[in-house]
Motif scaffolding. Sequence first.
Motif, PDB file in Angstrom:
ATOM      1  N   ARG A   1       0.853  -1.193   0.000  1.00 37.83           N
ATOM      2  CA  ARG A   1       0.000   0.000   0.000  1.00 37.83           C
ATOM      3  C   ARG A   1       0.886   1.238   0.000  1.00 37.83           C
ATOM      4  NH1 ARG A   1      -5.298  -0.759   0.975  1.00 37.83           N
ATOM      5  NH2 ARG A   1      -5.912  -2.874   1.456  1.00 37.83           N
ATOM      6  N   ILE A   2       0.319   2.335  -0.470  1.00 40.71           N
ATOM      7  CA  ILE A   2       1.032   3.605  -0.428  1.00 40.71           C
ATOM      8  C   ILE A   2       0.366   4.497   0.612  1.00 40.71           C
ATOM      9  CG2 ILE A   2       1.774   3.439  -2.831  1.00 40.71           C
ATOM     10  CD1 ILE A   2      -0.363   5.628  -3.433  1.00 40.71           C
ATOM     11  N   LYS A   3       1.085   5.474   1.112  1.00 41.04           N
ATOM     12  CA  LYS A   3       0.536   6.412   2.101  1.00 41.04           C
ATOM     13  C   LYS A   3       0.306   7.759   1.436  1.00 41.04           C
ATOM     14  CE  LYS A   3       1.559   4.832   6.624  1.00 41.04           C
ATOM     15  NZ  LYS A   3       0.286   4.415   7.119  1.00 41.04           N
ATOM     16  N   ILE A   4      -0.890   8.297   1.667  1.00 37.35           N
ATOM     17  CA  ILE A   4      -1.230   9.646   1.235  1.00 37.35           C
ATOM     18  C   ILE A   4      -1.835  10.338   2.446  1.00 37.35           C
ATOM     19  CG2 ILE A   4      -2.582  11.099  -0.326  1.00 37.35           C
ATOM     20  CD1 ILE A   4      -2.686   8.743  -2.278  1.00 37.35           C
ATOM     21  N   MET A   5      -1.174  11.403   2.897  1.00 38.17           N
ATOM     22  CA  MET A   5      -1.648  12.164   4.057  1.00 38.17           C
ATOM     23  C   MET A   5      -1.914  11.244   5.262  1.00 38.17           C
ATOM     24  SD  MET A   5      -1.519  15.216   2.879  1.00 38.17           S
ATOM     25  CE  MET A   5      -2.219  16.082   4.240  1.00 38.17           C
TER      26      MET A   5
ATOM     27  N   HIS B   1      -2.843   8.146   5.267  1.00 37.31           N
ATOM     28  CA  HIS B   1      -3.839   7.095   5.010  1.00 37.31           C
ATOM     29  C   HIS B   1      -3.254   6.054   4.065  1.00 37.31           C
ATOM     30  CE1 HIS B   1      -7.046   9.460   6.879  1.00 37.31           C
ATOM     31  NE2 HIS B   1      -6.619  10.504   6.193  1.00 37.31           N
ATOM     32  N   ASP B   2      -3.530   4.763   4.351  1.00 37.94           N
ATOM     33  CA  ASP B   2      -3.077   3.678   3.480  1.00 37.94           C
ATOM     34  C   ASP B   2      -4.028   3.529   2.292  1.00 37.94           C
ATOM     35  OD1 ASP B   2      -0.835   2.883   4.910  1.00 37.94           O
ATOM     36  OD2 ASP B   2      -1.992   1.568   6.226  1.00 37.94           O
ATOM     37  N   PHE B   3      -3.455   3.474   1.093  1.00 35.12           N
ATOM     38  CA  PHE B   3      -4.231   3.292  -0.128  1.00 35.12           C
ATOM     39  C   PHE B   3      -3.745   2.054  -0.863  1.00 35.12           C
ATOM     40  CE2 PHE B   3      -5.315   7.619   0.649  1.00 35.12           C
ATOM     41  CZ  PHE B   3      -6.474   7.893  -0.078  1.00 35.12           C
ATOM     42  N   GLY B   4      -4.697   1.240  -1.325  1.00 34.33           N
ATOM     43  CA  GLY B   4      -4.381   0.161  -2.244  1.00 34.33           C
ATOM     44  C   GLY B   4      -4.381   0.741  -3.646  1.00 34.33           C
ATOM     45  N   VAL B   5      -3.542   0.185  -4.531  1.00 32.05           N
ATOM     46  CA  VAL B   5      -3.448   0.694  -5.900  1.00 32.05           C
ATOM     47  C   VAL B   5      -3.701  -0.454  -6.870  1.00 32.05           C
ATOM     48  CG1 VAL B   5      -1.990   1.854  -7.603  1.00 32.05           C
ATOM     49  CG2 VAL B   5      -1.743   2.418  -5.176  1.00 32.05           C
ATOM     50  N   ALA B   6      -4.669  -0.260  -7.785  1.00 31.43           N
ATOM     51  CA  ALA B   6      -5.002  -1.269  -8.792  1.00 31.43           C
ATOM     52  C   ALA B   6      -4.740  -0.707 -10.187  1.00 31.43           C
ATOM     53  CB  ALA B   6      -6.466  -1.681  -8.664  1.00 31.43           C
ATOM     54  N   PHE B   7      -4.059  -1.493 -11.014  1.00 37.27           N
ATOM     55  CA  PHE B   7      -3.755  -1.122 -12.392  1.00 37.27           C
ATOM     56  C   PHE B   7      -4.672  -1.932 -13.312  1.00 37.27           C
ATOM     57  CE2 PHE B   7       0.018  -0.259  -9.955  1.00 37.27           C
ATOM     58  CZ  PHE B   7       0.562   0.886 -10.523  1.00 37.27           C
ATOM     59  N   TYR B   8      -5.339  -1.277 -14.233  1.00 36.79           N
ATOM     60  CA  TYR B   8      -6.268  -1.917 -15.164  1.00 36.79           C
ATOM     61  C   TYR B   8      -5.643  -1.954 -16.561  1.00 36.79           C
ATOM     62  CZ  TYR B   8     -10.004  -1.404 -11.712  1.00 36.79           C
ATOM     63  OH  TYR B   8     -10.773  -1.484 -10.581  1.00 36.79           O
ATOM     64  N   PHE B   9      -5.675  -3.137 -17.179  1.00 34.50           N
ATOM     65  CA  PHE B   9      -5.112  -3.333 -18.504  1.00 34.50           C
ATOM     66  C   PHE B   9      -6.194  -3.853 -19.441  1.00 34.50           C
ATOM     67  CE2 PHE B   9      -1.713  -3.597 -15.442  1.00 34.50           C
ATOM     68  CZ  PHE B   9      -0.676  -2.891 -16.046  1.00 34.50           C
ATOM     69  N   ASP B  10      -5.934  -3.773 -20.742  1.00 40.91           N
ATOM     70  CA  ASP B  10      -6.940  -4.216 -21.707  1.00 40.91           C
ATOM     71  C   ASP B  10      -6.940  -5.724 -21.913  1.00 40.91           C
ATOM     72  OD1 ASP B  10      -4.509  -4.191 -23.077  1.00 40.91           O
ATOM     73  OD2 ASP B  10      -5.431  -3.674 -24.981  1.00 40.91           O
ATOM     74  N   GLU B  11      -5.884  -6.427 -21.489  1.00 41.78           N
ATOM     75  CA  GLU B  11      -5.853  -7.884 -21.613  1.00 41.78           C
ATOM     76  C   GLU B  11      -4.901  -8.492 -20.587  1.00 41.78           C
ATOM     77  OE1 GLU B  11      -2.633  -8.880 -25.032  1.00 41.78           O
ATOM     78  OE2 GLU B  11      -4.478  -7.933 -25.778  1.00 41.78           O
ATOM     79  N   HIS B  12      -5.139  -9.780 -20.273  1.00 44.75           N
ATOM     80  CA  HIS B  12      -4.284 -10.528 -19.344  1.00 44.75           C
ATOM     81  C   HIS B  12      -3.044 -11.007 -20.091  1.00 44.75           C
ATOM     82  CE1 HIS B  12      -8.074 -11.146 -17.028  1.00 44.75           C
ATOM     83  NE2 HIS B  12      -7.253 -11.147 -15.997  1.00 44.75           N
TER      84      HIS B  12
ATOM     85  N   TYR C   1      -4.831   1.377 -18.989  1.00 42.05           N
ATOM     86  CA  TYR C   1      -5.806   2.417 -19.310  1.00 42.05           C
ATOM     87  C   TYR C   1      -6.450   3.049 -18.076  1.00 42.05           C
ATOM     88  CZ  TYR C   1      -9.642  -0.898 -18.544  1.00 42.05           C
ATOM     89  OH  TYR C   1     -10.516  -1.796 -17.989  1.00 42.05           O
ATOM     90  N   LYS C   2      -6.222   2.465 -16.891  1.00 38.19           N
ATOM     91  CA  LYS C   2      -6.830   3.040 -15.686  1.00 38.19           C
ATOM     92  C   LYS C   2      -6.029   2.626 -14.457  1.00 38.19           C
ATOM     93  CE  LYS C   2     -10.966   1.503 -14.123  1.00 38.19           C
ATOM     94  NZ  LYS C   2     -12.429   1.391 -13.902  1.00 38.19           N
ATOM     95  N   VAL C   3      -5.958   3.534 -13.471  1.00 37.47           N
ATOM     96  CA  VAL C   3      -5.335   3.235 -12.181  1.00 37.47           C
ATOM     97  C   VAL C   3      -6.280   3.772 -11.109  1.00 37.47           C
ATOM     98  CG1 VAL C   3      -3.346   3.629 -10.666  1.00 37.47           C
ATOM     99  CG2 VAL C   3      -3.000   3.458 -13.140  1.00 37.47           C
ATOM    100  N   VAL C   4      -6.553   2.933 -10.101  1.00 42.25           N
ATOM    101  CA  VAL C   4      -7.453   3.332  -9.017  1.00 42.25           C
ATOM    102  C   VAL C   4      -6.732   3.173  -7.682  1.00 42.25           C
ATOM    103  CG1 VAL C   4      -9.638   2.862  -7.831  1.00 42.25           C
ATOM    104  CG2 VAL C   4      -9.513   2.659 -10.317  1.00 42.25           C
ATOM    105  N   LEU C   5      -6.777   4.240  -6.875  1.00 40.64           N
ATOM    106  CA  LEU C   5      -6.240   4.221  -5.515  1.00 40.64           C
ATOM    107  C   LEU C   5      -7.443   4.242  -4.582  1.00 40.64           C
ATOM    108  CD1 LEU C   5      -4.146   5.714  -7.442  1.00 40.64           C
ATOM    109  CD2 LEU C   5      -3.228   6.681  -5.374  1.00 40.64           C
ATOM    110  N   ALA C   6      -7.472   3.346  -3.598  1.00 37.12           N
ATOM    111  CA  ALA C   6      -8.637   3.271  -2.710  1.00 37.12           C
ATOM    112  C   ALA C   6      -8.225   3.111  -1.258  1.00 37.12           C
ATOM    113  CB  ALA C   6      -9.538   2.119  -3.128  1.00 37.12           C
TER     114      ALA C   6
ATOM    115  N   CYS D   1     -12.177   6.771   0.379  1.00 32.89           N
ATOM    116  CA  CYS D   1     -11.612   7.722  -0.566  1.00 32.89           C
ATOM    117  C   CYS D   1     -11.094   6.917  -1.750  1.00 32.89           C
ATOM    118  CB  CYS D   1     -10.474   8.519   0.070  1.00 32.89           C
ATOM    119  SG  CYS D   1      -9.706   9.711  -1.043  1.00 32.89           S
ATOM    120  N   ALA D   2     -11.562   7.244  -2.941  1.00 31.06           N
ATOM    121  CA  ALA D   2     -11.086   6.587  -4.160  1.00 31.06           C
ATOM    122  C   ALA D   2     -10.627   7.660  -5.135  1.00 31.06           C
ATOM    123  CB  ALA D   2     -12.185   5.745  -4.780  1.00 31.06           C
ATOM    124  N   ILE D   3      -9.447   7.456  -5.692  1.00 35.36           N
ATOM    125  CA  ILE D   3      -8.901   8.363  -6.694  1.00 35.36           C
ATOM    126  C   ILE D   3      -8.711   7.530  -7.956  1.00 35.36           C
ATOM    127  CG2 ILE D   3      -7.070   9.981  -7.273  1.00 35.36           C
ATOM    128  CD1 ILE D   3      -6.351   9.973  -4.220  1.00 35.36           C
TER     129      ILE D   3
END
Length: 165
Positions: free
Chosen positions: A63-67, A69-80, A87-92, A151-153
């Motif tokens: 996890r990464i820290k922002i202010m 707070h611990d955030f998980g980071v997910a990377f989205y790709f068009d294929e396995h 094409y997308k990254v989500v921090l939650a 919090c989701a970015i």
Amino acid sequence: MHPLRYMLLICLTAVLPQLVFAESDVPGWGKAKWGMPFSEVTKLYELNSWEAGTTPISKLKKRIKIMGHDFGVAFYFDEHSADGKLYKVVLAHFDTTNGDAAGLVSIKNILVEKYGNPSSFVVSGEMKVSRWSKSAGELKLTTLTGNTVMCAIEYLSVGPESEKL
């Protein structure tokens, strides 16, 4: 004042604020850029194996820290595959212990400082959604306060479909 110096002063006054207050685009997240293949992203970040399911998602191992707070980071790709394009990254961040929601305001302030004011802002009960639209990508900040603090970015490519997928 000399006419040439006067013209230079006028030009600097017009251009300097734009350079100082230039807003960032959203070409990706961190060192990962839109369209970058999975194999290149794994050279930049330590990722877990593909998540179960049909959507090609791989999460950051730590996890990464922002202010604070611990955030998980997910990377989205068009294929396995190693050639799958980002094409997308989500921090939650989720906190079910009635944590500090005030820190979420600081996170929004950081985003405003970097990307300028959001293009839209919607409040629905305890949920707030801010969106930034830039030429290379979009940014969406969703916060929820109450019994659960969330919090989701979300960083999303806005290039042509052929480039993002």
